[in-house]
Design a protein around this motif. Structure first.
Motif, PDB file in Angstrom:
ATOM      1  N   GLY A  36       0.855  -1.187   0.000  1.00 23.41           N
ATOM      2  CA  GLY A  36       0.000   0.000   0.000  1.00 23.41           C
ATOM      3  C   GLY A  36       0.887   1.231   0.000  1.00 23.41           C
ATOM      4  N   ARG A  37       0.270   2.394   0.126  1.00 25.05           N
ATOM      5  CA  ARG A  37       1.060   3.634   0.119  1.00 25.05           C
ATOM      6  C   ARG A  37       0.423   4.667   1.039  1.00 25.05           C
ATOM      7  NH1 ARG A  37      -2.636   6.359  -0.160  1.00 25.05           N
ATOM      8  NH2 ARG A  37      -4.013   6.832  -1.895  1.00 25.05           N
ATOM      9  N   VAL A  38       1.270   5.619   1.467  1.00 25.58           N
ATOM     10  CA  VAL A  38       0.701   6.802   2.107  1.00 25.58           C
ATOM     11  C   VAL A  38       1.170   7.989   1.279  1.00 25.58           C
ATOM     12  CG1 VAL A  38       2.611   6.958   3.832  1.00 25.58           C
ATOM     13  CG2 VAL A  38       0.463   8.153   4.212  1.00 25.58           C
ATOM     14  N   GLY A  42       0.336  16.277  -2.337  1.00 22.13           N
ATOM     15  CA  GLY A  42      -0.129  16.194  -3.728  1.00 22.13           C
ATOM     16  C   GLY A  42      -1.412  15.381  -3.767  1.00 22.13           C
ATOM     17  N   GLU A  43      -2.488  15.976  -3.229  1.00 20.23           N
ATOM     18  CA  GLU A  43      -3.749  15.222  -3.142  1.00 20.23           C
ATOM     19  C   GLU A  43      -4.683  15.632  -4.274  1.00 20.23           C
ATOM     20  OE1 GLU A  43      -3.733  12.304  -1.731  1.00 20.23           O
ATOM     21  OE2 GLU A  43      -3.209  13.223   0.180  1.00 20.23           O
ATOM     22  N   HIS A  44      -5.238  14.636  -4.954  1.00 21.76           N
ATOM     23  CA  HIS A  44      -6.156  14.849  -6.082  1.00 21.76           C
ATOM     24  C   HIS A  44      -5.486  15.622  -7.222  1.00 21.76           C
ATOM     25  CE1 HIS A  44      -9.985  13.276  -4.361  1.00 21.76           C
ATOM     26  NE2 HIS A  44      -9.311  13.468  -3.241  1.00 21.76           N
ATOM     27  N   THR A  45      -4.191  15.479  -7.335  1.00 21.88           N
ATOM     28  CA  THR A  45      -3.487  16.083  -8.471  1.00 21.88           C
ATOM     29  C   THR A  45      -3.252  15.054  -9.575  1.00 21.88           C
ATOM     30  OG1 THR A  45      -1.487  15.703  -7.167  1.00 21.88           O
ATOM     31  CG2 THR A  45      -2.288  17.970  -7.275  1.00 21.88           C
ATOM     32  N   ASP A  46      -3.160  13.755  -9.206  1.00 23.04           N
ATOM     33  CA  ASP A  46      -2.699  12.754 -10.191  1.00 23.04           C
ATOM     34  C   ASP A  46      -3.605  12.657 -11.416  1.00 23.04           C
ATOM     35  OD1 ASP A  46      -4.721  11.431  -8.750  1.00 23.04           O
ATOM     36  OD2 ASP A  46      -3.594   9.561  -8.481  1.00 23.04           O
ATOM     37  N   TYR A  47      -4.946  12.629 -11.214  1.00 17.86           N
ATOM     38  CA  TYR A  47      -5.819  12.490 -12.389  1.00 17.86           C
ATOM     39  C   TYR A  47      -5.863  13.773 -13.209  1.00 17.86           C
ATOM     40  CZ  TYR A  47      -9.156  14.227  -8.836  1.00 17.86           C
ATOM     41  OH  TYR A  47      -9.768  14.924  -7.830  1.00 17.86           O
ATOM     42  N   LEU A 179     -13.031   6.835 -10.755  1.00 13.52           N
ATOM     43  CA  LEU A 179     -12.266   7.451 -11.848  1.00 13.52           C
ATOM     44  C   LEU A 179     -10.841   7.802 -11.388  1.00 13.52           C
ATOM     45  CD1 LEU A 179     -15.076   9.947 -12.990  1.00 13.52           C
ATOM     46  CD2 LEU A 179     -14.508   7.749 -14.030  1.00 13.52           C
ATOM     47  N   SER A 180     -10.221   6.935 -10.588  1.00 11.46           N
ATOM     48  CA  SER A 180      -8.945   7.248  -9.928  1.00 11.46           C
ATOM     49  C   SER A 180      -7.827   7.606 -10.884  1.00 11.46           C
ATOM     50  CB  SER A 180      -8.451   6.057  -9.123  1.00 11.46           C
ATOM     51  OG  SER A 180      -9.472   5.492  -8.402  1.00 11.46           O
ATOM     52  N   GLY A 181      -6.829   8.310 -10.332  1.00  6.94           N
ATOM     53  CA  GLY A 181      -5.601   8.598 -11.072  1.00  6.94           C
ATOM     54  C   GLY A 181      -4.619   7.447 -10.942  1.00  6.94           C
ATOM     55  N   GLY A 182      -3.330   7.735 -11.169  1.00 11.24           N
ATOM     56  CA  GLY A 182      -2.348   6.646 -11.250  1.00 11.24           C
ATOM     57  C   GLY A 182      -1.360   6.575 -10.098  1.00 11.24           C
ATOM     58  N   MET A 183      -1.560   7.391  -9.059  1.00 10.14           N
ATOM     59  CA  MET A 183      -0.568   7.422  -7.982  1.00 10.14           C
ATOM     60  C   MET A 183      -0.402   6.076  -7.274  1.00 10.14           C
ATOM     61  SD  MET A 183      -0.557   9.659  -4.496  1.00 10.14           S
ATOM     62  CE  MET A 183      -2.308   9.597  -4.181  1.00 10.14           C
ATOM     63  N   ASP A 184      -1.517   5.427  -6.960  1.00 12.94           N
ATOM     64  CA  ASP A 184      -1.454   4.261  -6.066  1.00 12.94           C
ATOM     65  C   ASP A 184      -0.727   3.088  -6.723  1.00 12.94           C
ATOM     66  OD1 ASP A 184      -3.083   6.041  -4.821  1.00 12.94           O
ATOM     67  OD2 ASP A 184      -4.904   4.848  -4.972  1.00 12.94           O
ATOM     68  N   GLN A 185      -1.098   2.830  -7.981  1.00 15.06           N
ATOM     69  CA  GLN A 185      -0.492   1.702  -8.686  1.00 15.06           C
ATOM     70  C   GLN A 185       0.997   1.976  -8.953  1.00 15.06           C
ATOM     71  OE1 GLN A 185      -3.040   3.549  -9.650  1.00 15.06           O
ATOM     72  NE2 GLN A 185      -4.860   2.251  -9.683  1.00 15.06           N
ATOM     73  N   GLU A 227     -14.482   3.864   1.841  1.00  9.41           N
ATOM     74  CA  GLU A 227     -14.267   2.826   0.826  1.00  9.41           C
ATOM     75  C   GLU A 227     -14.391   3.427  -0.561  1.00  9.41           C
ATOM     76  OE1 GLU A 227     -13.443  -0.217   1.558  1.00  9.41           O
ATOM     77  OE2 GLU A 227     -14.073  -0.478   3.635  1.00  9.41           O
ATOM     78  N   LYS A 228     -13.360   3.197  -1.378  1.00 10.61           N
ATOM     79  CA  LYS A 228     -13.345   3.725  -2.745  1.00 10.61           C
ATOM     80  C   LYS A 228     -14.505   3.182  -3.574  1.00 10.61           C
ATOM     81  CE  LYS A 228      -8.836   4.262  -4.869  1.00 10.61           C
ATOM     82  NZ  LYS A 228      -7.923   3.502  -5.685  1.00 10.61           N
ATOM     83  N   SER A 229     -14.881   1.927  -3.296  1.00 10.46           N
ATOM     84  CA  SER A 229     -15.969   1.364  -4.086  1.00 10.46           C
ATOM     85  C   SER A 229     -17.301   1.583  -3.382  1.00 10.46           C
ATOM     86  CB  SER A 229     -15.732  -0.129  -4.310  1.00 10.46           C
ATOM     87  OG  SER A 229     -15.687  -0.774  -3.065  1.00 10.46           O
ATOM     88  N   GLY A 235     -18.282  11.206  -4.052  1.00  4.88           N
ATOM     89  CA  GLY A 235     -17.539  12.438  -3.759  1.00  4.88           C
ATOM     90  C   GLY A 235     -16.265  12.507  -4.586  1.00  4.88           C
ATOM     91  N   TYR A 236     -15.590  11.367  -4.709  1.00  4.67           N
ATOM     92  CA  TYR A 236     -14.338  11.332  -5.473  1.00  4.67           C
ATOM     93  C   TYR A 236     -14.609  11.610  -6.952  1.00  4.67           C
ATOM     94  CZ  TYR A 236      -9.833   9.788  -7.248  1.00  4.67           C
ATOM     95  OH  TYR A 236      -8.618   9.760  -7.872  1.00  4.67           O
ATOM     96  N   ASN A 237     -15.564  10.870  -7.513  1.00  2.00           N
ATOM     97  CA  ASN A 237     -15.837  11.028  -8.952  1.00  2.00           C
ATOM     98  C   ASN A 237     -16.326  12.434  -9.277  1.00  2.00           C
ATOM     99  OD1 ASN A 237     -15.055   8.435  -9.372  1.00  2.00           O
ATOM    100  ND2 ASN A 237     -17.097   7.582  -9.695  1.00  2.00           N
ATOM    101  N   GLY A 395      -4.687  10.676   1.066  1.00  2.00           N
ATOM    102  CA  GLY A 395      -5.513   9.837   0.188  1.00  2.00           C
ATOM    103  C   GLY A 395      -6.715  10.614  -0.313  1.00  2.00           C
ATOM    104  N   ALA A 396      -7.750   9.869  -0.682  1.00  2.00           N
ATOM    105  CA  ALA A 396      -8.915  10.503  -1.303  1.00  2.00           C
ATOM    106  C   ALA A 396      -9.675  11.415  -0.350  1.00  2.00           C
ATOM    107  CB  ALA A 396      -9.855   9.435  -1.839  1.00  2.00           C
ATOM    108  N   GLY A 397      -9.587  11.191   0.965  1.00  2.00           N
ATOM    109  CA  GLY A 397     -10.317  12.003   1.938  1.00  2.00           C
ATOM    110  C   GLY A 397     -11.674  11.401   2.259  1.00  2.00           C
TER     111      GLY A 397
HETATM  112  C1  GLA Z   1      -7.232   7.910  -4.353  1.00  2.00           C
HETATM  113  C2  GLA Z   1      -6.959   7.636  -5.815  1.00  2.00           C
HETATM  114  C3  GLA Z   1      -5.655   8.281  -6.260  1.00  2.00           C
HETATM  115  C4  GLA Z   1      -5.599   9.753  -5.881  1.00  2.00           C
HETATM  116  C5  GLA Z   1      -5.986   9.950  -4.416  1.00  2.00           C
HETATM  117  C6  GLA Z   1      -6.116  11.405  -4.042  1.00  2.00           C
HETATM  118  O1  GLA Z   1      -6.294   7.265  -3.576  1.00  2.00           O
HETATM  119  O2  GLA Z   1      -6.907   6.251  -6.061  1.00  2.00           O
HETATM  120  O3  GLA Z   1      -5.485   8.086  -7.640  1.00  2.00           O
HETATM  121  O4  GLA Z   1      -6.416  10.508  -6.734  1.00  2.00           O
HETATM  122  O5  GLA Z   1      -7.209   9.316  -4.105  1.00  2.00           O
HETATM  123  O6  GLA Z   1      -4.888  12.052  -4.118  1.00  2.00           O
END
Ligand code: GLA
Length: 451
Positions: A36-38, A42-47, A179-185, A227-229, A235-237, A395-397
């Motif tokens: 996992g990651r912390v 840089g929150e909500h910048t990746d997408y 609709l997540s960005g690419g930071m986590d992967q 939970e993301k799902s 809120g995220y989308n 994270g997403a908040g």
């Molecule tokens: C979630 C998403 C990430 C990123 C963060 C917010 O973790 O999966 O892609 O957008 O939220 O920074």
């Protein structure tokens, strides 16, 4: 105080190996680990195609598995509440019910089928074990997607470069509806032990960044599940769509000053190198008021038809008709500038400077991006009182965790004060310290071990 020890990870490896024999009658042919990651800043910048500054943590997904001769993928989870699942390799895999854990495996598989499907002919028998708390903003779901992808590739003896995987798996994960960005992967795949990572997108680039000597990264759970799902998804989308709409209005505002269309807000950094991103906020504020707008109002500002804008921004009806643009843009552009400044501060060993940027990021997440909640606010307030050099949601908040920079010498006192002021009054929270606050050391990215 928690840290995964070698003993606990050895125990988990033994457990997945044993369970593989128990469920499938065979010893595993491979074991994969995806952390996992912390996110530090840089929150909500990746997408939006703008940079992030995360690190991988010592919590991960482990999968032990064996290839099958046919195209069936079988899943068992060490945790009994996640029941056994099964599906077949296909270009188009129908999902399990929304929120089902098996969908993360299907997401990875379908993504890989689209990329190198011709080479994937064998399913696999897999046993999954995870110790990343879910709904905590520590990316348990993306680690599960990454681990499943690596397991399927291992079963088929196919190699895909990690950078390529980090580019294709975010799109694959949209299978679960976020609709997540690419930071986590990218963090789970490309992190390096002992370092934070600066990640840039489109194209994906990573470089290591040192963490300040003599300080710890302490993560505290607000006990609000995000939970993301599940509940946090809308809120995220909605934030993603608001950014797409802000991008369209900005494109219109910049008009002939733009050499080409803006695909993401990150294009501003490419098209106007050296120009501070925050300068572009005034272009948007000249066009839109600081209050929510309907799709029809935004379309009128751009000079297009609402239905056209809806389809161009891929806006779905569940997201409603109230869109906040100016504040969202201000957060995203200022946050990207903060990542640049944070990288400089960290390279200069300036922990207080980095801490101030973390505090500013939190305020922006709360006021402009509106992704905080009462419990996160309380935790951040307590953390600052307890001596954190920097404290913010991560994270997403909408719940999940805070991340805090704390001087090593202060960690014990810090934890005692957070326990006393936040956890002690909450029912059940005092019981399991391992699952509510963590001291993380930056870990290396995913690995595959063939046996
Ligand atoms: C979630 C998403 C990430 C990123 C963060 C917010 O973790 O999966 O892609 O957008 O939220 O920074």
């Amino acid at each position: 105080m928690t840290e995964a020890t070698d003993t606990s990870s050895d125990r988990r490896v033994t457990r997945v190996v044993d369970q593989c024999a128990r469920h499938y009658g065979r010893s595993p042919a491979f074991i994969v680990r995806a952390p996992g990651r912390v996110n530090l800043l840089g929150e909500h910048t990746d997408y939006n195609g703008l940079p992030v500054l995360p690190m991988a943590i010592d919590r991960n997904i482990l999968i032990a598995g064996v290839p099958r001769a046919d195209r069936v993928v079988m899943l068992q989870n060490i945790e009994p509440r996640f029941g056994a699942r099964q599906y077949e390799l296909n270009e188009d895999i129908p999902p399990f019910a929304p929120g089902d854990w098996g969908n993360y495996s299907k997401a990875a598989t379908q993504g890989l089928m689209g990329y190198c499907g011709g080479q994937l002919r064998r399913g696999a028998e897999l046993v999954v074990d995870g110790d990343i708390p879910s709904g905590a903003g520590l990316s348990s779901s993306s680690a599960l997607v990454v681990a499943n992808a690596l397991a399927l590739l291992a079963a088929n003896e196919v190699e895909v470069p990690y950078v390529r995987l980090a580019e294709l798996l975010p799109a694959a994960e949209r299978y679960v509806g976020t609709l997540s960005g690419g930071m986590d992967q990218a963090t789970s795949l490309l992190a390096q032990q002992g370092h934070a990572l600066r990640i840039d997108f489109f194209p994906l680039r990573v470089r290591t960044v040192p963490l300040p000597w003599g300080y710890s990264i302490v993560v505290c759970h607000s006990l609000v599940q995000a939970e993301k799902s599940g509940a946090a998804r809308r809120g995220y989308n909605l934030r993603v769509i608001e950014c797409r709409l802000a991008c369209r209005v900005l494109e219109r505002a910049l008009g002939s000053g733009l050499p080409r269309p803006l695909h993401t807000l990150g294009d501003l950094a490419i098209l106007f190198p050296g120009r501070p991103l925050v300068e572009f906020i005034s272009f948007l504020s000249a066009e839109v008021p600081d209050r929510p707008l309907s799709l029809a109002q935004i379309a009128a500002i751009i000079g297009t038809a609402p239905e056209r804008l809806r389809s161009e921004c891929r806006l779905t009806a569940d997201l409603g008709d109230d869109f906040t643009l100016l504040r969202r843009l201000r957060h995203v552009l200022c946050e990207a500038d903060r990542v640049n400044q944070a990288e400089e501060a960290l390279r200069a060993g300036d922990a207080p400077g980095f801490g101030r940027l973390m505090d500013a990021s939190h305020q922006s997440c709360r006021d402009d991006y509106e992704i905080s909640c009462a419990e996160l606010e309380e935790l951040v307030h307590i953390a600052k009182e307890a001596g954190a050099v920097g404290a913010r949601l991560t994270g997403a908040g909408f719940g999940g965790c805070t991340v805090n920079l704390v001087a090593d010498a202060e960690v014990r006192t810090f934890l005692t004060r957070v326990d006393r002021s936040f956890y002690r009054s909450r029912r059940g929270a005092a019981r399991d310290a391992r699952e509510r606050r963590f001291i993380f050391k930056p870990q290396s990215g995913a690995e595959v071990c063939r046996l």
